[in-house]
Write a protein that holds these residues in place. Structure first.
Motif, PDB file in Angstrom:
ATOM      1  N   TYR A  10      -8.955  32.143   8.997  1.00 13.61           N
ATOM      2  CA  TYR A  10     -10.092  31.696   8.200  1.00 13.61           C
ATOM      3  C   TYR A  10     -10.896  32.866   7.634  1.00 13.61           C
ATOM      4  CZ  TYR A  10      -9.171  26.931   9.586  1.00 13.61           C
ATOM      5  OH  TYR A  10      -8.577  25.711   9.751  1.00 13.61           O
ATOM      6  N   ARG A  11     -10.869  33.993   8.314  1.00 16.89           N
ATOM      7  CA  ARG A  11     -11.589  35.155   7.796  1.00 16.89           C
ATOM      8  C   ARG A  11     -10.953  35.648   6.500  1.00 16.89           C
ATOM      9  NH1 ARG A  11     -11.022  37.680  13.690  1.00 16.89           N
ATOM     10  NH2 ARG A  11      -9.030  36.655  13.262  1.00 16.89           N
ATOM     11  N   LYS A  12      -9.629  35.642   6.453  1.00 15.88           N
ATOM     12  CA  LYS A  12      -8.943  36.049   5.220  1.00 15.88           C
ATOM     13  C   LYS A  12      -9.180  35.040   4.109  1.00 15.88           C
ATOM     14  CE  LYS A  12      -5.158  38.596   7.481  1.00 15.88           C
ATOM     15  NZ  LYS A  12      -3.678  38.614   7.724  1.00 15.88           N
ATOM     16  N   MET A  13      -9.136  33.750   4.447  1.00  9.61           N
ATOM     17  CA  MET A  13      -9.351  32.726   3.428  1.00  9.61           C
ATOM     18  C   MET A  13     -10.770  32.794   2.868  1.00  9.61           C
ATOM     19  SD  MET A  13      -7.326  29.315   4.735  1.00  9.61           S
ATOM     20  CE  MET A  13      -7.506  29.469   6.511  1.00  9.61           C
ATOM     21  N   ALA A  14     -11.740  33.061   3.715  1.00  9.47           N
ATOM     22  CA  ALA A  14     -13.134  33.103   3.280  1.00  9.47           C
ATOM     23  C   ALA A  14     -13.414  34.313   2.395  1.00  9.47           C
ATOM     24  CB  ALA A  14     -14.059  33.112   4.489  1.00  9.47           C
ATOM     25  N   GLY A  15     -12.783  35.435   2.687  1.00 11.41           N
ATOM     26  CA  GLY A  15     -13.009  36.642   1.899  1.00 11.41           C
ATOM     27  C   GLY A  15     -14.485  37.005   1.862  1.00 11.41           C
ATOM     28  N   ASN A  16     -15.020  37.205   0.660  1.00 10.72           N
ATOM     29  CA  ASN A  16     -16.440  37.563   0.517  1.00 10.72           C
ATOM     30  C   ASN A  16     -17.311  36.368   0.155  1.00 10.72           C
ATOM     31  OD1 ASN A  16     -15.659  37.074  -2.095  1.00 10.72           O
ATOM     32  ND2 ASN A  16     -16.620  38.901  -2.966  1.00 10.72           N
ATOM     33  N   ALA A  17     -16.832  35.160   0.422  1.00 10.70           N
ATOM     34  CA  ALA A  17     -17.558  33.949   0.043  1.00 10.70           C
ATOM     35  C   ALA A  17     -18.884  33.832   0.782  1.00 10.70           C
ATOM     36  CB  ALA A  17     -16.708  32.716   0.321  1.00 10.70           C
ATOM     37  N   ARG A  18     -19.862  33.292   0.081  1.00 13.25           N
ATOM     38  CA  ARG A  18     -21.135  32.948   0.714  1.00 13.25           C
ATOM     39  C   ARG A  18     -21.199  31.462   1.044  1.00 13.25           C
ATOM     40  NH1 ARG A  18     -26.206  34.268  -2.137  1.00 13.25           N
ATOM     41  NH2 ARG A  18     -27.058  33.964  -0.037  1.00 13.25           N
ATOM     42  N   LEU A  19     -20.264  30.699   0.482  1.00  6.24           N
ATOM     43  CA  LEU A  19     -20.169  29.269   0.781  1.00  6.24           C
ATOM     44  C   LEU A  19     -18.706  28.913   0.999  1.00  6.24           C
ATOM     45  CD1 LEU A  19     -21.356  26.396   0.995  1.00  6.24           C
ATOM     46  CD2 LEU A  19     -21.087  26.209  -1.492  1.00  6.24           C
ATOM     47  N   VAL A  20     -18.401  28.410   2.193  1.00  2.56           N
ATOM     48  CA  VAL A  20     -17.053  27.956   2.522  1.00  2.56           C
ATOM     49  C   VAL A  20     -17.119  26.450   2.764  1.00  2.56           C
ATOM     50  CG1 VAL A  20     -15.112  28.125   4.127  1.00  2.56           C
ATOM     51  CG2 VAL A  20     -16.450  30.175   3.565  1.00  2.56           C
ATOM     52  N   LEU A  21     -16.363  25.693   1.984  1.00  2.00           N
ATOM     53  CA  LEU A  21     -16.308  24.241   2.146  1.00  2.00           C
ATOM     54  C   LEU A  21     -15.078  23.867   2.943  1.00  2.00           C
ATOM     55  CD1 LEU A  21     -17.172  23.145  -1.524  1.00  2.00           C
ATOM     56  CD2 LEU A  21     -18.758  23.550   0.377  1.00  2.00           C
ATOM     57  N   LEU A  22     -15.271  23.238   4.094  1.00  2.00           N
ATOM     58  CA  LEU A  22     -14.175  22.690   4.892  1.00  2.00           C
ATOM     59  C   LEU A  22     -14.066  21.213   4.531  1.00  2.00           C
ATOM     60  CD1 LEU A  22     -14.938  24.290   8.381  1.00  2.00           C
ATOM     61  CD2 LEU A  22     -13.438  25.167   6.579  1.00  2.00           C
ATOM     62  N   ALA A  23     -12.973  20.839   3.891  1.00  2.00           N
ATOM     63  CA  ALA A  23     -12.837  19.497   3.324  1.00  2.00           C
ATOM     64  C   ALA A  23     -11.785  18.708   4.081  1.00  2.00           C
ATOM     65  CB  ALA A  23     -12.455  19.611   1.847  1.00  2.00           C
ATOM     66  N   GLU A  24     -12.192  17.597   4.691  1.00  2.00           N
ATOM     67  CA  GLU A  24     -11.212  16.753   5.369  1.00  2.00           C
ATOM     68  C   GLU A  24     -10.707  15.702   4.390  1.00  2.00           C
ATOM     69  OE1 GLU A  24     -12.777  14.945   8.884  1.00  2.00           O
ATOM     70  OE2 GLU A  24     -14.508  14.067   7.885  1.00  2.00           O
ATOM     71  N   SER A  25      -9.381  15.612   4.264  1.00  2.00           N
ATOM     72  CA  SER A  25      -8.787  14.670   3.304  1.00  2.00           C
ATOM     73  C   SER A  25      -8.971  13.221   3.734  1.00  2.00           C
ATOM     74  CB  SER A  25      -7.300  14.976   3.106  1.00  2.00           C
ATOM     75  OG  SER A  25      -6.613  14.961   4.343  1.00  2.00           O
ATOM     76  N   SER A  26      -9.331  13.009   4.989  1.00  2.00           N
ATOM     77  CA  SER A  26      -9.658  11.690   5.523  1.00  2.00           C
ATOM     78  C   SER A  26     -10.667  11.894   6.637  1.00  2.00           C
ATOM     79  CB  SER A  26      -8.406  10.991   6.060  1.00  2.00           C
ATOM     80  OG  SER A  26      -8.757   9.870   6.853  1.00  2.00           O
ATOM     81  N   HIS A  27     -11.578  10.945   6.799  1.00  2.00           N
ATOM     82  CA  HIS A  27     -12.539  11.047   7.904  1.00  2.00           C
ATOM     83  C   HIS A  27     -11.910  10.689   9.249  1.00  2.00           C
ATOM     84  CE1 HIS A  27     -15.979  11.968   5.505  1.00  2.00           C
ATOM     85  NE2 HIS A  27     -16.024  10.802   4.883  1.00  2.00           N
ATOM     86  N   SER A  28     -10.698  10.126   9.241  1.00  2.00           N
ATOM     87  CA  SER A  28     -10.150   9.544  10.467  1.00  2.00           C
ATOM     88  C   SER A  28      -9.547  10.528  11.472  1.00  2.00           C
ATOM     89  CB  SER A  28      -9.113   8.478  10.102  1.00  2.00           C
ATOM     90  OG  SER A  28      -9.715   7.413   9.405  1.00  2.00           O
ATOM     91  N   PRO A  29      -8.708  11.503  11.073  1.00  2.00           N
ATOM     92  CA  PRO A  29      -8.056  12.339  12.083  1.00  2.00           C
ATOM     93  C   PRO A  29      -9.036  13.182  12.900  1.00  2.00           C
ATOM     94  CG  PRO A  29      -6.864  12.466  10.020  1.00  2.00           C
ATOM     95  CD  PRO A  29      -8.163  11.773   9.719  1.00  2.00           C
ATOM     96  N   MET A  30      -8.951  13.054  14.201  1.00  2.00           N
ATOM     97  CA  MET A  30      -9.797  13.843  15.093  1.00  2.00           C
ATOM     98  C   MET A  30      -9.471  15.329  14.980  1.00  2.00           C
ATOM     99  SD  MET A  30     -10.224  13.257  19.190  1.00  2.00           S
ATOM    100  CE  MET A  30     -11.632  13.863  20.108  1.00  2.00           C
ATOM    101  N   SER A  31      -8.208  15.634  14.706  1.00  2.00           N
ATOM    102  CA  SER A  31      -7.769  17.028  14.683  1.00  2.00           C
ATOM    103  C   SER A  31      -8.475  17.845  13.616  1.00  2.00           C
ATOM    104  CB  SER A  31      -6.258  17.104  14.481  1.00  2.00           C
ATOM    105  OG  SER A  31      -5.852  16.331  13.367  1.00  2.00           O
ATOM    106  N   TYR A  32      -8.927  17.223  12.529  1.00  2.00           N
ATOM    107  CA  TYR A  32      -9.635  17.975  11.487  1.00  2.00           C
ATOM    108  C   TYR A  32     -10.942  18.546  12.031  1.00  2.00           C
ATOM    109  CZ  TYR A  32      -6.567  15.577   8.091  1.00  2.00           C
ATOM    110  OH  TYR A  32      -5.496  15.079   7.382  1.00  2.00           O
ATOM    111  N   LYS A  33     -11.612  17.767  12.870  1.00  2.00           N
ATOM    112  CA  LYS A  33     -12.884  18.235  13.428  1.00  2.00           C
ATOM    113  C   LYS A  33     -12.675  19.430  14.345  1.00  2.00           C
ATOM    114  CE  LYS A  33     -13.676  13.838  12.133  1.00  2.00           C
ATOM    115  NZ  LYS A  33     -12.718  13.151  11.263  1.00  2.00           N
ATOM    116  N   TYR A  34     -11.600  19.402  15.127  1.00  2.00           N
ATOM    117  CA  TYR A  34     -11.371  20.495  16.082  1.00  2.00           C
ATOM    118  C   TYR A  34     -10.746  21.711  15.416  1.00  2.00           C
ATOM    119  CZ  TYR A  34     -13.258  17.381  19.388  1.00  2.00           C
ATOM    120  OH  TYR A  34     -14.158  16.570  20.021  1.00  2.00           O
ATOM    121  N   GLU A  35     -10.040  21.504  14.318  1.00  2.00           N
ATOM    122  CA  GLU A  35      -9.602  22.636  13.513  1.00  2.00           C
ATOM    123  C   GLU A  35     -10.820  23.289  12.862  1.00  2.00           C
ATOM    124  OE1 GLU A  35      -7.093  25.482  11.876  1.00  2.00           O
ATOM    125  OE2 GLU A  35      -6.705  24.021  13.471  1.00  2.00           O
ATOM    126  N   ALA A  36     -11.784  22.477  12.439  1.00  2.00           N
ATOM    127  CA  ALA A  36     -13.017  23.021  11.870  1.00  2.00           C
ATOM    128  C   ALA A  36     -13.803  23.810  12.912  1.00  2.00           C
ATOM    129  CB  ALA A  36     -13.876  21.897  11.297  1.00  2.00           C
TER     130      ALA A  36
END
Length: 257
Positions: A10-36
Motif C-alpha cells: 500500500y505504501r507503493k500504491m499510495a506514493g505521494n498522495a495526500r488522499l487515498v480512497l479505499l473502495a469496496e466493490s460491495s459492502h458485503s464481503p468482510m474481507s474488504y474491511k480487514y484488508e483495509a
C-alpha cells in the motif's frame, strides 16, 4: 488487461498522495474491511494521519471525538452501524474494527455522511433515473458533493494532513455521467494528489456457513491475492485493483492470504 503483482504494498500504491480512497466493490464481503485494516497500518507508516469513512454521519462527530479522547463510547457508534449498515453477519464487526484500528494508530477519525434518514427523503423526491438525467440531485449526488467538500477543506487547512477514506466503489468512481465520483469532484476542487485502491473478489457470507465467492476471475486467480494497475471504472486519478482470494478469514479475523 494489466499484469498482476503479488507484492501488494500500500505504501507503493499510495506514493505521494495526500488522499487515498479505499473502495469496496460491495459492502458485503468482510474481507474488504480487514484488508483495509492492513492498508491503514501501512499507510500510517508513510504519514497518513486521518481516517474518513462513508458509514459515519457528521451527526456522530461528538461521539467519535469523545471516543478518541477517552476510549469510551464505541458502543453508541456500533449501535448506529447495527441499525443502518448491517448488510450481513460480518459487516458491522468489520466497520467497528476499522474504527478501532484507526483510533489505535492515532489517526483522527473524520465522519463524512449525511443523517441516514435524509437519504430516503432525498431519494423520494429524486429517483436515480431522474438524477442521472440531470433533472434533480438524489442522495448519491448530495452525499458525494458533501464528502468532497469535507475532504478538500480538511486537506487545504493544513499541508501536513493526509487522509485515507473508506467507501463504496461507486462513490470513489463515477456511477453515471451525473453521479460523479469523489475522484473527479476532488480534481474540480484542486486536489490532485489522489490514489484509488479498489477491492474485488473475496466472499460474501449470509450465514456462518453460507458463503458465495465474489471474484470475476477464473481459477487459479480467483484464489490468489494480487494487485493490478487500473480499476474496473476508468478514472483520471491513478488507480489500482486489489484482488482478495475467495477464502475465509481465520477465527480471529486474521488474513491468510
Amino acid at each position: 488487461m494489466n499484469k498482476i503483482n503479488k507484492d501488494v504494498d500500500y505504501r507503493k500504491m499510495a506514493g505521494n498522495a495526500r488522499l487515498v480512497l479505499l473502495a469496496e466493490s460491495s459492502h458485503s464481503p468482510m474481507s474488504y474491511k480487514y484488508e483495509a485494516i492492513k492498508a491503514l497500518k501501512q499507510l500510517k507508516a508513510i504519514g497518513i494521519n486521518y481516517f474518513a469513512m462513508e458509514m459515519l454521519p457528521i451527526k456522530l462527530k461528538e461521539e467519535i471525538d469523545h471516543y478518541q479522547r477517552t476510549g469510551i463510547g464505541l458502543k453508541k457508534i456500533k449501535n448506529f452501524l447495527d441499525k443502518n449498515w448491517n448488510w450481513n453477519i460480518a459487516s458491522v464487526t468489520g466497520y467497528v474494527d476499522l474504527i478501532k484500528t484507526a483510533n489505535s494508530l492515532g489517526m483522527k477519525i473524520l465522519p463524512l455522511d449525511i443523517p441516514y434518514e435524509l437519504m430516503d427523503e432525498y431519494d423520494k423526491n429524486c429517483e436515480w433515473e431522474k438524477a442521472a438525467a440531470n433533472k434533480c440531485d438524489d442522495s448519491h449526488i448530495r452525499r458525494n458533493d458533501l464528502w468532497a467538500d469535507i475532504l478538500a477543506n480538511k486537506l487545504k487547512s493544513d499541508k501536513n494532513i493526509k487522509i485515507v477514506a473508506f467507501m463504496h466503489r461507486y462513490h470513489a468512481f463515477k456511477a453515471s455521467d451525473a453521479h460523479l465520483g469523489i475522484d473527479e469532484l476532488m480534481l474540480t476542487l484542486n486536489i490532485s494528489q489522489i490514489r484509488i485502491i479498489d477491492y474485488v473478489g473475496g466472499l460474501t457470507c449470509s450465514t456462518l456457513t453460507a458463503c458465495e465467492g465474489e471474484s470475476s476471475e477464473e481459477e487459479p486467480l480467483s484464489q490468489m491475492y494480487f494487485v493490478r494497475k487500473g480499476a474496473y471504472v476508468d478514472s483520471r486519478v491513478p488507480s489500482f485493483t486489489v484482488h482478495i482470494p475467495e477464502k475465509r478469514l481465520t477465527a480471529n479475523r486474521g488474513l491468510t492470504w
